[in-house]
Design an enzyme around this catalytic site. Structure first.
Site, short mmCIF file in Angstrom:
data_model
loop_
_atom_site.label_atom_id
_atom_site.label_comp_id
_atom_site.label_asym_id
_atom_site.label_seq_id
_atom_site.Cartn_x
_atom_site.Cartn_y
_atom_site.Cartn_z
N LYS A 11 0.91 -12.19 60.05
CA LYS A 11 -0.47 -11.67 59.92
C LYS A 11 -0.71 -10.56 60.92
O LYS A 11 -0.04 -10.50 61.97
CB LYS A 11 -1.51 -12.78 60.10
CG LYS A 11 -1.53 -13.46 61.48
CD LYS A 11 -2.38 -12.78 62.54
CE LYS A 11 -2.21 -13.41 63.92
NZ LYS A 11 -2.52 -12.60 65.04
N ILE A 100 9.21 -12.36 67.64
CA ILE A 100 8.54 -13.44 68.37
C ILE A 100 7.74 -12.88 69.54
O ILE A 100 8.03 -11.80 70.04
CB ILE A 100 9.55 -14.53 68.82
CG1 ILE A 100 10.62 -13.95 69.73
CG2 ILE A 100 10.19 -15.20 67.63
CD1 ILE A 100 11.54 -15.02 70.30
N GLY A 101 6.69 -13.63 69.92
CA GLY A 101 5.82 -13.17 71.02
C GLY A 101 5.20 -11.83 70.72
O GLY A 101 5.03 -10.99 71.60
N ALA A 102 4.83 -11.62 69.44
CA ALA A 102 4.47 -10.28 68.97
C ALA A 102 3.01 -10.12 68.57
O ALA A 102 2.56 -9.02 68.26
CB ALA A 102 5.35 -9.92 67.78
N GLY A 103 2.25 -11.25 68.51
CA GLY A 103 0.86 -11.16 68.03
C GLY A 103 0.79 -11.16 66.52
O GLY A 103 -0.21 -10.75 65.92
N ALA A 105 1.79 -14.04 64.65
CA ALA A 105 1.73 -15.45 64.23
C ALA A 105 3.01 -15.95 63.57
O ALA A 105 2.96 -16.79 62.66
CB ALA A 105 0.52 -15.70 63.31
N GLY A 106 4.14 -15.46 64.03
CA GLY A 106 5.42 -15.88 63.44
C GLY A 106 5.67 -17.38 63.56
O GLY A 106 6.06 -18.02 62.58
N ASP A 141 -3.80 -20.53 64.50
CA ASP A 141 -3.50 -19.60 63.40
C ASP A 141 -2.86 -20.28 62.19
O ASP A 141 -2.67 -19.64 61.15
CB ASP A 141 -2.52 -18.51 63.89
CG ASP A 141 -3.19 -17.49 64.81
OD1 ASP A 141 -4.44 -17.42 64.80
OD2 ASP A 141 -2.47 -16.78 65.51
O1 C5P Z 1 -4.01 -22.34 69.19
P1 C5P Z 1 -2.80 -21.80 69.86
O2 C5P Z 1 -1.96 -22.88 70.48
O3 C5P Z 1 -2.00 -20.87 69.03
O4 C5P Z 1 -3.33 -20.92 71.08
C1 C5P Z 1 -2.48 -20.45 72.08
C2 C5P Z 1 -3.29 -20.20 73.34
O5 C5P Z 1 -4.19 -19.11 73.17
C3 C5P Z 1 -4.17 -21.37 73.75
O6 C5P Z 1 -3.48 -22.26 74.57
C4 C5P Z 1 -5.28 -20.66 74.52
O7 C5P Z 1 -4.83 -20.37 75.82
C5 C5P Z 1 -5.43 -19.35 73.78
N1 C5P Z 1 -6.50 -19.38 72.76
C6 C5P Z 1 -7.83 -19.38 73.15
N2 C5P Z 1 -8.80 -19.43 72.18
C7 C5P Z 1 -8.49 -19.44 70.88
C8 C5P Z 1 -7.14 -19.43 70.46
C9 C5P Z 1 -6.17 -19.39 71.42
O8 C5P Z 1 -8.16 -19.35 74.34
N3 C5P Z 1 -9.46 -19.47 69.98
#
Ligand code: C5P
Length: 314
Positions: A11, A100-103, A105-106, A141
């Protein structure tokens, strides 16, 4: 043994607004998410023994219980032990195309595909909404990665409302292969620097959330006005990632110079994308960017918007 192969779309975020803090430690967000045709292939295969195994062709992807797709299998296993047990275990094989680590959502896309594949393999018969509720436990995501297409995501990103997608749009993506940004770092840094701008829970916050979906970018999407969508792109996380990663700022500036309908960092970065009206414009932007930054570490993709998230591979 039966097996299912699925494609799991990446995405990009056309819009990411940070509204404020939540009591669960996450951030309250309003996002517009868009699936693209850059996708991983995820195969789930039944095993006679009661184990979960994971394989991936990318050396930096963990294959143990820290992998989000592994966690998806463990979650189903624990939630439905009586249904899953007679089937034995499963092997999950991930063919990685999404960086990976790319923003992009892989990891969430792979987890979404594992949920769909294992639901089929283990005959669970879960509905899309049940899969999304389980997916939200794995990551914010994952529900969008299950649904795909174009959607507004609210809450911590897990509440999804589909929107009409654009007609025939393309996005040129670029990322330095050696560069990754940790999502928790991006949100933590944003909180440190901008929490004074956060809106309180209550009337002010809910008004804001009601207004954004009616805002300019949603109207532009509804009219399929690509040019306008490009003008209203927004990502609040750029405010912390671009100043801390000079290479991403330089990349964004270079992409803006290449033209297109609008340029933005996706999610917590460091991938930057430019919207293009059609394939020929996208290819011209990609060629110009390649000529402008002759760094073998920079990877460029010409992608098309996709109307679905996880689907069975052809
Ligand atoms: O939900 P997910 O584990 O992918 O999120 C990764 C990290 O991004 C969370 O641990 C949090 O630090 C941050 N995050 C956030 N608020 C969100 C989604 C993600 O602070 N709505």
């Amino acid at each position: 043994m039966r097996l299912y192969t699925l494609t799991a779309s990446a995405k990009i975020n056309l819009y990411l607004e940070i509204i404020g803090d939540r009591s669960d430690g996450y951030h309250e967000l309003v996002m517009i998410m868009q699936s693209i045709d850059l996708a991983d292939r995820v195969t789930v295969r039944g095993l006679a023994t009661p184990n979960i195994y994971l394989k991936c062709d990318h050396p930096d992807v963990p294959t143990d219980s820290t992998n989000l797709a592994y966690k998806a299998a463990a979650l189903l296993w624990e939630a439905f032990p009586n249904v899953v047990k007679p089937h034995g275990g499963a092997e999950i094989i991930i063919e990685k195309n999404i960086p990976i680590g790319a923003g992009l959502a892989g990891g969430s896309a792979d987890a979404a595909a594992a949920l769909v594949g294992l639901d089929l393999l283990w005959g669970l018969g879960l509905t899309q909404s049940e899969l999304q509720t389980l997916g939200a436990k794995l990551g914010s995501d994952v529900p969008f990665c299950l649904a795909g297409g174009t959607a507004i995501a609210t809450g911590r990103g897990e509440q999804i409302d589909s929107l009409q997608g654009l007609d025939e749009p393309y996005a040129v993506l670029a990322k330095y292969q050696s560069l990754e940004v940790a999502t928790p770092w991006a949100y933590k840094t944003y909180r440190q620097e901008f929490s004074s701008t956060y809106r309180e829970v209550g009337r002010e916050r809910s008004l804001q959330q009601e207004l954004v979906p009616l805002g300019a970018i949603v109207q532009a999407l509804a009219k399929s006005a690509k040019q306008e969508v490009g003008q209203y792109l927004r990502n609040d996380l750029e405010k912390v990632v671009l100043p801390n990663y000079a290479a991403v700022q330089v990349l964004k500036d270079a992409m803006v110079e290449c033209g297109g309908l609008g340029t933005l960092m996706s999610g917590s970065g460091p991938t930057v994308f430019t919207l293009a009206a059609d394939r020929s414009q996208a290819e011209a932007i990609a060629a110009q960017l390649k000529a402008q930054i002759s760094d073998p570490d920079l990877k460029i993709w010409v992608t098309r918007f996709a109307s679905s998230g996880v689907k069975l591979a052809a």
